[in-house]
Enzyme design. Sequence first.
Site, PDB file in Angstrom:
ATOM      1  CB  SER A  34      -0.865   0.055   1.267  1.00  0.00           C
ATOM      2  OG  SER A  34      -1.666  -1.082   1.358  1.00  0.00           O
ATOM      3  CG  HIS A  65      -3.240  -1.953  -3.377  1.00  0.00           C
ATOM      4  ND1 HIS A  65      -2.203  -2.794  -3.083  1.00  0.00           N
ATOM      5  CD2 HIS A  65      -3.671  -1.485  -2.188  1.00  0.00           C
ATOM      6  CE1 HIS A  65      -2.016  -2.834  -1.778  1.00  0.00           C
ATOM      7  NE2 HIS A  65      -2.885  -2.049  -1.206  1.00  0.00           N
ATOM      8  CG  HIS A  87      -4.873  -6.993   0.333  1.00  0.00           C
ATOM      9  ND1 HIS A  87      -4.822  -6.043  -0.660  1.00  0.00           N
ATOM     10  CD2 HIS A  87      -3.816  -6.766   1.138  1.00  0.00           C
ATOM     11  CE1 HIS A  87      -3.770  -5.266  -0.451  1.00  0.00           C
ATOM     12  NE2 HIS A  87      -3.140  -5.676   0.625  1.00  0.00           N
ATOM     13  CE1 TYR A  89      -8.780  -5.381   1.552  1.00  0.00           C
ATOM     14  CE2 TYR A  89      -6.943  -6.103   2.912  1.00  0.00           C
ATOM     15  CZ  TYR A  89      -7.478  -5.224   1.983  1.00  0.00           C
ATOM     16  OH  TYR A  89      -6.719  -4.214   1.486  1.00  0.00           O
ATOM     17  CD  GLU A  90      -8.436  -6.552  -2.828  1.00  0.00           C
ATOM     18  OE1 GLU A  90      -8.867  -6.070  -3.884  1.00  0.00           O
ATOM     19  OE2 GLU A  90      -7.226  -6.730  -2.621  1.00  0.00           O
ATOM     20  CB  ALA A 117       1.432  -0.115   4.651  1.00  0.00           C
ATOM     21  CG  MET A 218      -5.003  -6.291   6.899  1.00  0.00           C
ATOM     22  SD  MET A 218      -6.301  -5.161   6.412  1.00  0.00           S
ATOM     23  CE  MET A 218      -6.476  -4.175   7.922  1.00  0.00           C
ATOM     24  CB  SER A 219      -0.547  -8.337   2.448  1.00  0.00           C
ATOM     25  OG  SER A 219       0.532  -7.549   2.920  1.00  0.00           O
ATOM     26  CG  ASN A 242      -1.091   2.479  11.442  1.00  0.00           C
ATOM     27  OD1 ASN A 242      -0.888   2.016  10.320  1.00  0.00           O
ATOM     28  ND2 ASN A 242      -1.674   1.790  12.391  1.00  0.00           N
ATOM     29  CG  HIS A 252      -6.674   3.009   3.245  1.00  0.00           C
ATOM     30  ND1 HIS A 252      -5.735   1.995   3.391  1.00  0.00           N
ATOM     31  CD2 HIS A 252      -6.793   3.216   1.912  1.00  0.00           C
ATOM     32  CE1 HIS A 252      -5.325   1.601   2.189  1.00  0.00           C
ATOM     33  NE2 HIS A 252      -5.937   2.328   1.285  1.00  0.00           N
TER      34      HIS A 252
HETATM   35  N1  HPA Z   1      -3.375  -2.846  11.030  1.00  0.00           N
HETATM   36  C1  HPA Z   1      -3.425  -3.748  10.027  1.00  0.00           C
HETATM   37  N2  HPA Z   1      -2.947  -3.503   8.817  1.00  0.00           N
HETATM   38  C2  HPA Z   1      -2.361  -2.327   8.601  1.00  0.00           C
HETATM   39  C3  HPA Z   1      -2.262  -1.354   9.601  1.00  0.00           C
HETATM   40  C4  HPA Z   1      -2.808  -1.628  10.887  1.00  0.00           C
HETATM   41  O1  HPA Z   1      -2.748  -0.820  11.815  1.00  0.00           O
HETATM   42  N3  HPA Z   1      -1.625  -0.283   9.060  1.00  0.00           N
HETATM   43  C5  HPA Z   1      -1.333  -0.603   7.778  1.00  0.00           C
HETATM   44  N4  HPA Z   1      -1.781  -1.843   7.492  1.00  0.00           N
END
Ligand code: HPA
Length: 278
Positions: A34, A65, A87, A89-90, A117, A218-219, A242, A252
């Site tokens: 990301s 993406h 991903h 989750y998609e 990320a 998430m990847s 973050n 996001h």
């Molecule tokens: N959690 C999960 N996935 C992420 C995060 C997060 O805080 N930041 C970027 N991808």
Amino acid sequence: MADEFLTRADFERAAQYIASRTQHHPTIGIVLGSGLNALADRIARADVIPYTDIPGFPVSTVAGHTGALVIGEWVGKTVLVMRGRAHYYEGYSMQRITLPIRVMRLLGVHTLIVTNAAGGVNETFRAGDVMLITDHINFVGMAGANPLRGPNDETLGPRFPDMSHAYDPDLCDLARAVARENGITLREGVYVMLAGPSYESPADVRVLRLFGADAVGMSTVPEVIVARHGGMRVLGLSLISNSLASHAQVDHAEVLAAGRAAIPRLTALIQGIVERIS
Ligand code: HPA
């Protein structure tokens, strides 16, 4: 999606299509997470192939993406860059999101650099930090969603692949050396994959910390498992977009903005690594 079992024929179809669109023979694959797409602009003599053109390729629907393969030359190496990834989750199956890794292997890629990320679980991490992934926790896989579930094709890899050195120790050392020489602070730690797409609750974060995770995303983990199954060497880098230490809300747009700020550092690091990969 529930399980979906792809076969070598599926991977060969995609590989043959890609080979028909480029004269390059890439040996290094780079997956951009990301907000990290800018690195793809550095590739010279680039052939750009949208994922929508490639038979069977999963197409990401997420902001940040823009899905395409960028194949060409970079610092003396022939690279295949995935500008964006799909991903779990998609709604894609585990085997569908990892199809590109299988295809890379068939095209001759032996070394995979995965980026993402991630949220900082380690309380000393700050937004904008870069973390070398030294190990992972396959949280989603522990519950059964492993990309290797289903029939095993021995021509692709063993039934029970080892994950004790999933992140290649020599490549980790190389990353540390390049970071040191370029004055880049490199954090290190364990990446845990959750399915998402909702971000973690404060209680989730406490669980992840107890597990020994330093970063959450998430990847990546399914890709690394499939790459190791296929005998590829793997290097993983997380951009800490973050911090989850403060219970602050995760947004996001912020994740993408932190990516932009860290791009020069992350690009310099990856460039130095690619230059020196043997
Ligand atoms: N959690 C999960 N996935 C992420 C995060 C997060 O805080 N930041 C970027 N991808």
